[in-house]
Design an enzyme around this catalytic site. Structure first.
Site, PDB file in Angstrom:
ATOM      1  N   GLY A  62       0.623  20.173  -3.057  1.00  0.00           N
ATOM      2  CA  GLY A  62       1.569  20.816  -2.136  1.00  0.00           C
ATOM      3  C   GLY A  62       2.725  21.438  -2.891  1.00  0.00           C
ATOM      4  O   GLY A  62       3.217  22.510  -2.536  1.00  0.00           O
ATOM      5  N   SER A  70      13.200  19.076   2.812  1.00  0.00           N
ATOM      6  CA  SER A  70      12.093  19.291   1.885  1.00  0.00           C
ATOM      7  C   SER A  70      12.559  20.042   0.647  1.00  0.00           C
ATOM      8  O   SER A  70      13.008  21.193   0.734  1.00  0.00           O
ATOM      9  CB  SER A  70      10.971  20.083   2.578  1.00  0.00           C
ATOM     10  OG  SER A  70      10.064  20.565   1.611  1.00  0.00           O
ATOM     11  N   ASP A  91       8.165   9.661  -1.784  1.00  0.00           N
ATOM     12  CA  ASP A  91       6.801   9.385  -2.257  1.00  0.00           C
ATOM     13  C   ASP A  91       6.547   7.894  -2.486  1.00  0.00           C
ATOM     14  O   ASP A  91       5.438   7.507  -2.863  1.00  0.00           O
ATOM     15  CB  ASP A  91       6.538  10.150  -3.563  1.00  0.00           C
ATOM     16  CG  ASP A  91       6.480  11.654  -3.322  1.00  0.00           C
ATOM     17  OD1 ASP A  91       6.154  12.067  -2.192  1.00  0.00           O
ATOM     18  OD2 ASP A  91       6.775  12.415  -4.261  1.00  0.00           O
ATOM     19  N   LYS A 132       2.033  14.451   4.198  1.00  0.00           N
ATOM     20  CA  LYS A 132       1.760  14.294   2.763  1.00  0.00           C
ATOM     21  C   LYS A 132       0.255  14.428   2.484  1.00  0.00           C
ATOM     22  O   LYS A 132      -0.493  14.886   3.325  1.00  0.00           O
ATOM     23  CB  LYS A 132       2.322  12.958   2.275  1.00  0.00           C
ATOM     24  CG  LYS A 132       3.849  12.893   2.357  1.00  0.00           C
ATOM     25  CD  LYS A 132       4.500  13.928   1.464  1.00  0.00           C
ATOM     26  CE  LYS A 132       6.002  13.976   1.618  1.00  0.00           C
ATOM     27  NZ  LYS A 132       6.615  15.091   0.914  1.00  0.00           N
ATOM     28  N   ARG A 159       0.448   9.611   5.627  1.00  0.00           N
ATOM     29  CA  ARG A 159       0.771   8.368   4.906  1.00  0.00           C
ATOM     30  C   ARG A 159       1.333   7.273   5.800  1.00  0.00           C
ATOM     31  O   ARG A 159       1.340   6.109   5.405  1.00  0.00           O
ATOM     32  CB  ARG A 159       1.762   8.643   3.779  1.00  0.00           C
ATOM     33  CG  ARG A 159       1.094   9.059   2.533  1.00  0.00           C
ATOM     34  CD  ARG A 159       1.994   9.041   1.320  1.00  0.00           C
ATOM     35  NE  ARG A 159       1.290   9.701   0.240  1.00  0.00           N
ATOM     36  CZ  ARG A 159       1.855  10.410  -0.722  1.00  0.00           C
ATOM     37  NH1 ARG A 159       3.163  10.551  -0.750  1.00  0.00           N
ATOM     38  NH2 ARG A 159       1.120  10.962  -1.658  1.00  0.00           N
ATOM     39  N   ARG A 209      -1.474   8.357  -4.146  1.00  0.00           N
ATOM     40  CA  ARG A 209      -0.516   7.231  -4.064  1.00  0.00           C
ATOM     41  C   ARG A 209      -1.086   6.072  -3.242  1.00  0.00           C
ATOM     42  O   ARG A 209      -0.753   4.917  -3.454  1.00  0.00           O
ATOM     43  CB  ARG A 209       0.831   7.711  -3.531  1.00  0.00           C
ATOM     44  CG  ARG A 209       1.468   8.722  -4.477  1.00  0.00           C
ATOM     45  CD  ARG A 209       2.942   8.922  -4.305  1.00  0.00           C
ATOM     46  NE  ARG A 209       3.345  10.202  -4.864  1.00  0.00           N
ATOM     47  CZ  ARG A 209       3.645  10.426  -6.148  1.00  0.00           C
ATOM     48  NH1 ARG A 209       3.612   9.440  -7.014  1.00  0.00           N
ATOM     49  NH2 ARG A 209       3.976  11.627  -6.575  1.00  0.00           N
TER      50      ARG A 209
HETATM   51  C1  S3P Z   1       8.373  17.406  -4.316  1.00  0.00           C
HETATM   52  C2  S3P Z   1       9.024  17.176  -3.146  1.00  0.00           C
HETATM   53  C3  S3P Z   1       8.576  16.199  -2.140  1.00  0.00           C
HETATM   54  C4  S3P Z   1       7.563  15.216  -2.711  1.00  0.00           C
HETATM   55  C5  S3P Z   1       6.543  15.880  -3.579  1.00  0.00           C
HETATM   56  C6  S3P Z   1       7.186  16.620  -4.728  1.00  0.00           C
HETATM   57  C7  S3P Z   1       8.900  18.435  -5.238  1.00  0.00           C
HETATM   58  O1  S3P Z   1       8.016  16.894  -1.045  1.00  0.00           O
HETATM   59  O2  S3P Z   1       6.913  14.527  -1.654  1.00  0.00           O
HETATM   60  O3  S3P Z   1       5.652  14.908  -4.134  1.00  0.00           O
HETATM   61  O4  S3P Z   1       8.528  18.439  -6.428  1.00  0.00           O
HETATM   62  O5  S3P Z   1       9.706  19.266  -4.789  1.00  0.00           O
HETATM   63  P1  S3P Z   1       8.962  17.499   0.132  1.00  0.00           P
HETATM   64  O6  S3P Z   1      10.078  18.170  -0.516  1.00  0.00           O
HETATM   65  O7  S3P Z   1       8.102  18.442   0.912  1.00  0.00           O
HETATM   66  O8  S3P Z   1       9.351  16.280   0.930  1.00  0.00           O
END
Ligand code: S3P
EC number: 2.5.1.19
Length: 448
Positions: free
Chosen positions: A105, A177, A329, A356, A360, A405
């Site tokens: 993601g 986010s 996370d 996620k 989760r 995870r």
């Molecule tokens: C991340 C932000 C988080 C996290 C992901 C990594 C990043 O997601 O869950 O594993 O590197 O910006 P969100 O910002 O969508 O919550």
């Protein structure tokens, strides 16, 4: 020298695995490199003019997906040694093929933002898990800036993006986010005017911290109403050399194992202490964990510590929703630890966990339920009834649902439980922590 498209020398691990009760876990591990910082380093180096050298890059599947995409978009990307990458960036162009984001993601959302500043068209695809996850949260602000996007139903991958000629926006993301914030910030670098991102609840700030290392201009105003991040448009970045700090999210698994396996004492070295990532460790202290933090210098502006952990009888706590972004996370592994605590742990405000790698909230509850632990979901809260260090039955088979995870949390549970715990798949652990099995074997964990 290895190009990003050649396979890295690594033992492939896949299929089910079983963790058995283990005691006297001991030793010293170097923390795995941070996934978030590795993604940002790969993308910023790919945008920057000149040659950047990155040391200690996380060579996980997620980061490799980002590196391959940066190369396909026009950067020169080369692996010069373990964890060492040379990236010559600049202007991006149409990739010849769809960009495969795999399970990541972060790669998908950050690259959608970064690519949208150029006059190019690219198609983003991902695996089954990523193709179920929401992309509209980044497509909406990018469209407001002038990018053209076409997505599968419900704003999912595959996404076709045409960028260029962006204009600045003033944006308050509807969800907390860091990925959305970072996508808008990357797009803003090439927009006309000054983009503002307002975060009522601050999220991890690695993009804000790393951008200036590449000569980028960003300002952050922090006040009780949240953070206001301002990025002027029309910026060009310049190459830099940097080293990646250790990942507090990956370190959490060995720390958790050290807390629940009898008579254990171990150290995870070089963990980033950024408060926007350290929420789990603050909660563990409140739960009575024997943790010692020893300062261990800094890397790319982030301070590091060595974490020494000893077996601890934890007690249940109430974790407020405000903590969620600083440990987003870490809920699967915290829920596992809560099972070994005395009393109830309530984790509040976890709605974002539904978006996620798996849902989760439900997959973590199912993990515990399959292993004889009482667990409930009330709205967006997860409530675990702890049974004490020696009381977790185990004996279950964890459905990992393409979620790294979940797999790691399930195996850690098995190290402290009465009966062995198996997980149905382990291949995706390599998306964030390719050294997991080596590290756990080195501290004496019984996993096969
Ligand atoms: C991340 C932000 C988080 C996290 C992901 C990594 C990043 O997601 O869950 O594993 O590197 O910006 P969100 O910002 O969508 O919550």
């Amino acid at each position: 020298m290895t190009s990003v498209n050649n396979p890295l020398p690594r033992q492939e691990i896949s299929g089910p695995a079983t963790a058995r009760h283990s005691s006297r876990l001991a030793g010293r591990l170097d923390a795995a490199a941070d996934k978030s910082c590795s993604h940002r380093a790969a993308i910023l180096a790919g945008l920057a003019g000149g040659v950047s050298h990155i040391e200690g890059m996380l060579e996980s599947e997620d980061v490799l997906a980002a590196l391959r995409a940066v190369e396909a978009l026009g950067a020169r990307v080369e692996r010069t040694g373990p964890g060492q990458w040379t990236i010559e960036g600049g202007k991006w162009r149409d990739p010849d093929e769809p960009l495969d984001m795999g399970n990541s993601g972060t790669a998908a959302r950050l690259l959608l933002g970064a690519a949208s500043r150029f006059s190019l068209t690219a198609v983003f695809v991902g695996d089954a898990s990523l193709s179920r996850r929401p992309m509209e949260r980044v497509l909406a602000p990018l469209k407001a800036m002038g990018a053209m996007t076409g997505a599968a139903q419900g704003g999912r991958l595959p996404v076709r993006l045409t960028g260029g000629n962006l204009i600045a926006i003033d944006y308050t993301p509807p969800v907390a986010s860091a990925q959305v914030k970072s996508a808008v910030m990357f797009a803003a670098l090439g927009a006309r005017g000054q983009t503002v991102v307002r975060e009522p609840v601050p999220t991890r700030n690695h993009t804000e911290n790393m951008l200036p290392l590449f000569g980028g201009n960003v300002s952050v105003e922090a006040d009780p109403a949240g953070h206001v991040i301002t990025v002027p448009g029309g910026q060009s970045l310049t190459a830099c050399d940097l080293a990646i700090p250790g990942d507090p999210s990956s370190a959490a698994f060995a720390v958790a194992a050290g807390l629940i396996a009898p008579e254990s004492e171990l150290t995870v070295a070089g963990v980033m202490t950024n408060p926007a990532r350290f929420g789990l460790y603050d909660v563990l202290k409140e739960m009575g964990a024997h943790l010692e933090f020893t300062p261990a210098g800094s890397r790319c502006g982030e301070t590091l510590c060595d974490i020494t952990v000893r077996t601890s009888q934890l007690k249940g706590v109430d974790v407020t929703a405000l903590r969620a972004p600083s440990m987003i996370d870490e809920y699967p592994i915290l829920a596992v630890l809560a099972a070994f605590a005395e009393g109830e742990t309530r984790m509040r405000g976890l709605g974002e966990l539904r978006a996620k790698e798996s849902d989760r909230l439900s997959s973590t509850a199912a993990l515990l339920d399959a292993n004889g632990v009482k667990v409930e979901i009330e709205g967006d809260d997860l409530i675990v009834t702890g049974v004490g260090l020696a009381g977790v039955p185990g004996g279950g088979r964890v459905e990992t649902r393409d979620d790294h995870r979940l797999a790691m949390a399930g195996l850690v549970l098995g190290l402290g439980a009465q009966a062995p715990v198996s997980v149905d798949e382990t291949a995706m652990i390599a998306t964030s922590y390719p050294g997991f099995f080596d590290d756990f074997s080195a501290i004496g964990a019984n996993i096969d």
